[in-house]
Scaffold this motif. Structure first.
Motif, short mmCIF file in Angstrom:
data_model
loop_
_atom_site.label_atom_id
_atom_site.label_comp_id
_atom_site.label_asym_id
_atom_site.label_seq_id
_atom_site.Cartn_x
_atom_site.Cartn_y
_atom_site.Cartn_z
N VAL A 407 0.77 -1.06 0.07
CA VAL A 407 0.18 0.11 -0.04
C VAL A 407 0.89 1.35 -0.02
O VAL A 407 0.47 2.27 -0.78
N GLU A 408 1.94 1.30 0.96
CA GLU A 408 2.77 2.47 0.91
C GLU A 408 3.33 2.66 -0.41
O GLU A 408 3.51 3.78 -0.83
N ALA A 409 3.91 1.49 -1.06
CA ALA A 409 4.73 1.67 -2.25
C ALA A 409 3.71 2.12 -3.42
O ALA A 409 4.19 3.08 -4.31
N LEU A 410 2.38 1.70 -3.33
CA LEU A 410 1.37 2.24 -4.22
C LEU A 410 1.10 3.86 -4.18
O LEU A 410 1.17 4.46 -5.26
N VAL A 411 1.27 4.18 -3.01
CA VAL A 411 1.06 5.65 -2.74
C VAL A 411 2.40 6.34 -3.23
O VAL A 411 2.06 7.44 -3.83
N LEU A 412 3.59 5.99 -3.07
CA LEU A 412 4.56 6.65 -3.35
C LEU A 412 5.02 6.26 -4.98
O LEU A 412 5.88 7.20 -5.20
N ALA A 413 4.42 5.64 -5.44
CA ALA A 413 5.11 5.40 -7.10
C ALA A 413 5.06 6.56 -7.69
O ALA A 413 6.18 6.75 -8.32
N PRO A 414 4.08 7.50 -7.91
CA PRO A 414 4.01 8.52 -8.55
C PRO A 414 5.19 9.75 -8.01
O PRO A 414 5.52 10.74 -8.85
N ARG A 415 5.97 9.43 -7.02
CA ARG A 415 6.99 10.40 -6.37
C ARG A 415 8.23 10.04 -6.73
O ARG A 415 9.23 10.58 -6.00
N MET A 416 8.35 9.05 -7.46
CA MET A 416 10.04 8.61 -7.48
C MET A 416 10.84 9.56 -8.15
O MET A 416 10.30 10.25 -9.06
#
Length: 482
Positions: A407-416
């Motif tokens: 879930v946390e990776a899903l939320v952060l994915a657009p912010r790489m």
């Protein structure tokens, strides 16, 4: 057992999340479906159950659970007495449906406990039992193990008994419904009693130095720009009061088994200094003040689960429970019997639909209260229960952590590629002379944790790190310190 529930506030499961959960279940050999022989045996048991002779249907029991729940383990009634309170606590009598050594029993031993994903549950028992004949659904006659717990005016336990009886729950309440009735003055005397008893038991917990973690739910929803975002649902007061009745029952069960020198307890050693130091660094990373003179239980009580940073801190506090285990005994009580976080002797006994060990604890307590021998099938399984539950606990912990990571990776994915300010809360080898190059980083916004690499990482150092990886399929988050 602490849990970090994740709830989707959207009807559609994000494809990367569904893919990641499926991969995790394959890796951990988690199977949702039950074999045909298990399903057939469960359906026969559901159709042929014999209700206990003791009629307790006059008890105006209600259940309080998350909305939409079908696996209802507990129903309660709190009565006022001149000298204090009487709690009637009905627990689903799973043993009435499960043949020792049968197909359902064997499958329950293989699974150990129910697992929860954001979009579904993977049950310990087939739905014909867990969501049907064994569940304390409203308006249905059900076999139950009914505890009677007498408390004095200060909420101290003065008398304990449990027995089999037939019950009929009057109503299924969600936490929100129960809290609303308490807040608007329409609550039944029983619900009002639950509030009073819950508050007294919370005070007793503070007095003995124990602490219960009000773990918030992570809620995933879609923001206006189409990105996935995290929010946190703070537990309602009634959830804590309800949990205190469950804890009270577990404490009463532990004392019964210790007195009879046969049983299985839930144990937890005191936290080690490294774990506590890591938690202090995490609090600093999240911008939460933890004064040096404030001990762990006192600090936890300063946290507000409705504040995202505090919610993340409460989740981090669950790491202190990783040494939890079970101690089985038959003939002599082991030296270590205490649960350090609760600061008492305690046993799992109130969730037999969702946890294997509770069925055995209930059978032992029934035998002790009736002054009769513990059933042979219980004694034969006792020695192996700690290992069975430890294996299922590891699997559940891995599954739970992976879901949170996904879930946390899903939320952060657009912010790489973005830079984040955070604190190093763990390093590979803090005792080594050489500076560490890998560790764990906590960032306060959006209050997540991930891997971090860099030269000369120091525990507790505040750093700026670039988000190099956020993989919502593998659940990996990796930062790099420039």
């Amino acid at each position: 057992m602490p849990a970090r529930p994740v709830r989707l506030q959207t009807p559609a499961v994000p494809a990367p999340l569904a893919q990641g959960i499926a991969a995790c279940e394959a890796e951990l050999q988690i199977v949702d479906e039950f074999a045909p022989d298990v399903l057939a045996e469960a359906e026969r048991s559901a159709a042929q159950v014999v209700l206990p002779e003791l009629d307790l249907t006059h008890l105006e029991l209600v259940t309080i659970d998350p909305p939409g729940s079908r696996d209802l383990d507990q129903a309660l009634l709190v009565e006022t007495r001149r000298a204090g309170w009487r709690v009637h606590y009905a627990i689903a009598d799973v043993a009435s449906f499960v043949q020792p050594g049968g197909a359902v029993d064997a499958e329950a031993h293989r699974r150990g406990q129910t697992l929860y994903a954001p979009h579904r549950r993977i049950g310990l028992h087939p739905p014909a039992l867990s969501e049907g004949a064994a569940s304390l659904l409203p308006g249905q006659l059900r076999p139950a193990v009914v505890w009677q717990l007498d408390l004095d005016a200060d909420g101290r336990l003065t008398a304990t008994s449990c027995r089999r009886g037939r019950v009929r729950s009057r109503e299924q309440l969600s936490y929100e419904q129960a809290q609303a009735r308490l807040d608007d003055g329409t609550a039944s005397p029983s619900l009002q009693g639950l509030r009073t008893v819950g508050l007294l038991r919370e005070q007793a917990e503070r007095s003995r130095g124990g602490v219960s973690l009000p773990i918030p739910e992570q809620e995933v929803h879609v923001a206006g720009d189409g990105r996935w975002e995290l929010a946190y649902r703070s537990p309602l007061p009634v959830e804590g009061w309800n949990a205190q009745v469950s804890l009270l029952t577990g404490m009463a069960a532990a004392e019964l088994m210790i007195s009879a020198e046969v049983g299985v307890l839930r144990t937890l050693p005191p936290a080690d200094e490294r774990s506590l130091r890591r938690l202090r660094e995490t609090s600093r990373a999240l911008g939460i003040d933890w004064p040096p003179g404030l001990d762990y239980p006192q600090f936890v009580r300063t946290l507000d689960p409705g504040v995202p940073a505090h919610a993340a801190m409460l989740r981090a506090c669950t790491t202190l429970f990783r040494g939890a285990g079970y101690a089985a005994f038959d003939g002599s009580v082991p030296e270590v019997v205490e649960h350090a976080a609760l600061a008492c002797r305690y046993a799992h006994t109130t969730a037999p639909l969702r946890r294997l060990v509770d069925r055995y604890v209930l059978e032992i307590c029934l035998a002790v209260c009736a002054d009769r021998p513990v059933p042979g099938w219980v004694r034969q399984a006792l020695a192996g229960l700690p290992a069975t539950m430890a294996a299922s606990g590891r699997r559940a912990g891995q599954y739970e952590r992976r879901v949170v990571d996904l879930v946390e990776a899903l939320v952060l994915a657009p912010r790489m590629g973005e830079d984040f300010r955070g604190v190093v809360v763990d390093v590979d080898d803090p005792e080594a002379d050489a500076a560490a190059t890998r560790g764990r980083l906590v960032v306060p916004e959006p209050a997540v944790e991930g891997e971090v690499s860099g030269s000369a990482l120091q525990l507790g150092a505040e750093v700026t790190a670039r988000l190099e990886l956020a993989d919502p399929v593998e659940g990996r988050i990796r930062f790099v310190v420039a």
